[in-house]
Design an enzyme around this catalytic site. Structure first.
Site, short mmCIF file in Angstrom:
data_model
loop_
_atom_site.label_atom_id
_atom_site.label_comp_id
_atom_site.label_asym_id
_atom_site.label_seq_id
_atom_site.Cartn_x
_atom_site.Cartn_y
_atom_site.Cartn_z
N LYS A 69 0.79 -1.17 0.09
CA LYS A 69 -0.01 -0.12 -0.06
C LYS A 69 0.95 1.22 0.04
O LYS A 69 0.38 2.24 -0.48
CB LYS A 69 -0.83 -0.07 1.40
N ASP A 105 -10.35 3.24 1.59
CA ASP A 105 -10.43 2.58 3.04
C ASP A 105 -11.06 3.75 3.80
O ASP A 105 -11.82 3.59 4.97
CB ASP A 105 -9.06 2.33 3.91
#
Ligand code: ATR
Length: 279
Positions: A69, A105
């Site tokens: 990420k 997210d």
């Protein structure tokens, strides 16, 4: 599938546990979209090769999970503001030969929290347990949403201090060590648990003394296996409102679908697929 089928996917290491293929492929079918979603186990050494390969093969985009990420940022042409502030990307869109990074997210967490609890975010005094990647996404989302204050409590206090500092002028932010949470628990109205404590198979672990939980709190745990952690069970027993982690997983995926496809995601279909895949 035929010669016109488009591809999106997931890169991570490992990816075998992911429920995203079930959610996304069901969503494509429900919308009649000629796409498939595949999961690829990519080691850190192979990240650049994988990115260039997906680009060469004309992928519409892909999701990024642990451990890529942060590392993925290096290979992107553009990174949207939220993802830049969080310092992590979970969704890449390939558009006109350019790779653009997003973090869904953050917004996914907010959508899930507000949808499932109906909570009014303004005025919330938030306590976040943990200061890793998930905590960063949640803290930024809540700061932007206008909560009153955020206290970050982490086992390693320096990491909590760094995260609190990165929230800057957006919100009144403080840092504590996990051992010091008793100081703020009484005034906390929203407790968000972002550590791995309580996750399967360690389902009898709990990150804070349950006597600190009270009925004036909403307790939100990002863990989704088990669906109801010991923390949530203890919170519920004390009259607190509880929120589990499955909704964040669902909504971050729905938002990624929207970025790739440019249309609303069939959230109910995706929720059903996720529930089935969790059985
Ligand atoms: P994620 O992306 O899921 O947030 P991460 O970035 O590795 O994962 O962060 C894990 C978080 O869980 C950290 O806040 C970590 O605390 P440290 O910074 O002190 O390592 C926390 N964590 C993990 N195991 C823990 C444990 N047994 N007790 C308390 N905190 C724990």
């Amino acid at each position: 599938m035929d010669a016109g089928t488009g591809v999106v996917g997931l890169i991570g290491h490992p990816v075998g546990h992911s429920k995203s293929p079930e959610m996304m492929n069901r969503a494509f079918r429900a919308r009649g979209l000629p796409f498939v979603y595949l999961a690829f186990d990519v080691s850190p050494q192979e990240l650049e090769t994988a990115v260039r390969g997906m680009q060469a093969l004309g992928f519409r985009g892909w999701n990024v999970t642990i451990p890529h990420k942060v590392a993925i940022l290096e290979y992107l042409d553009e990174v949207e503001e939220t993802a830049r502030e969080i310092g992590a990307v979970n969704t890449v869109v390939s558009r006109d030969g350019r790779l653009i990074g997003y973090n869904t997210d953050s917004e996914g967490y907010l959508r899930s929290l507000v949808d499932e609890t109906g909570l009014e975010l303004a005025g919330q005094r938030v306590l976040i347990l943990g200061a890793g990647g998930a905590a960063r996404a949640v803290a930024h989302a809540l700061a932007v949403a206008g909560v009153e204050s955020i206290t970050i409590a982490n086992r390693t206090r320096e990491k909590a201090e760094r995260l609190a500092a990165s929230l800057g002028r957006k919100v009144d932010a403080r840092a504590l060590s996990l051992a010091e949470v008793a100081r703020v628990a009484g005034e906390t109205t929203l407790l968000v648990q972002t550590t791995s404590v309580g996750m399967y198979p360690e389902t009898e672990a709990i990150p804070i003394d349950p006597s600190l939980l009270h009925e004036g709190m909403t307790v939100s745990d990002l863990i989704y296996r088990p669906r109801k952690t010991l923390l949530l069970r203890e919170a519920e027993a004390r009259g607190a409102r509880v929120h589990g982690g499955l909704g964040m997983l669902l909504h971050q995926a729905a938002l990624a679908f929207e970025k790739w496809m440019g249309r609303a995601a069939p959230v109910d279909v995706m929720r059903d697929a996720l529930e089935e895949a969790m059985k």
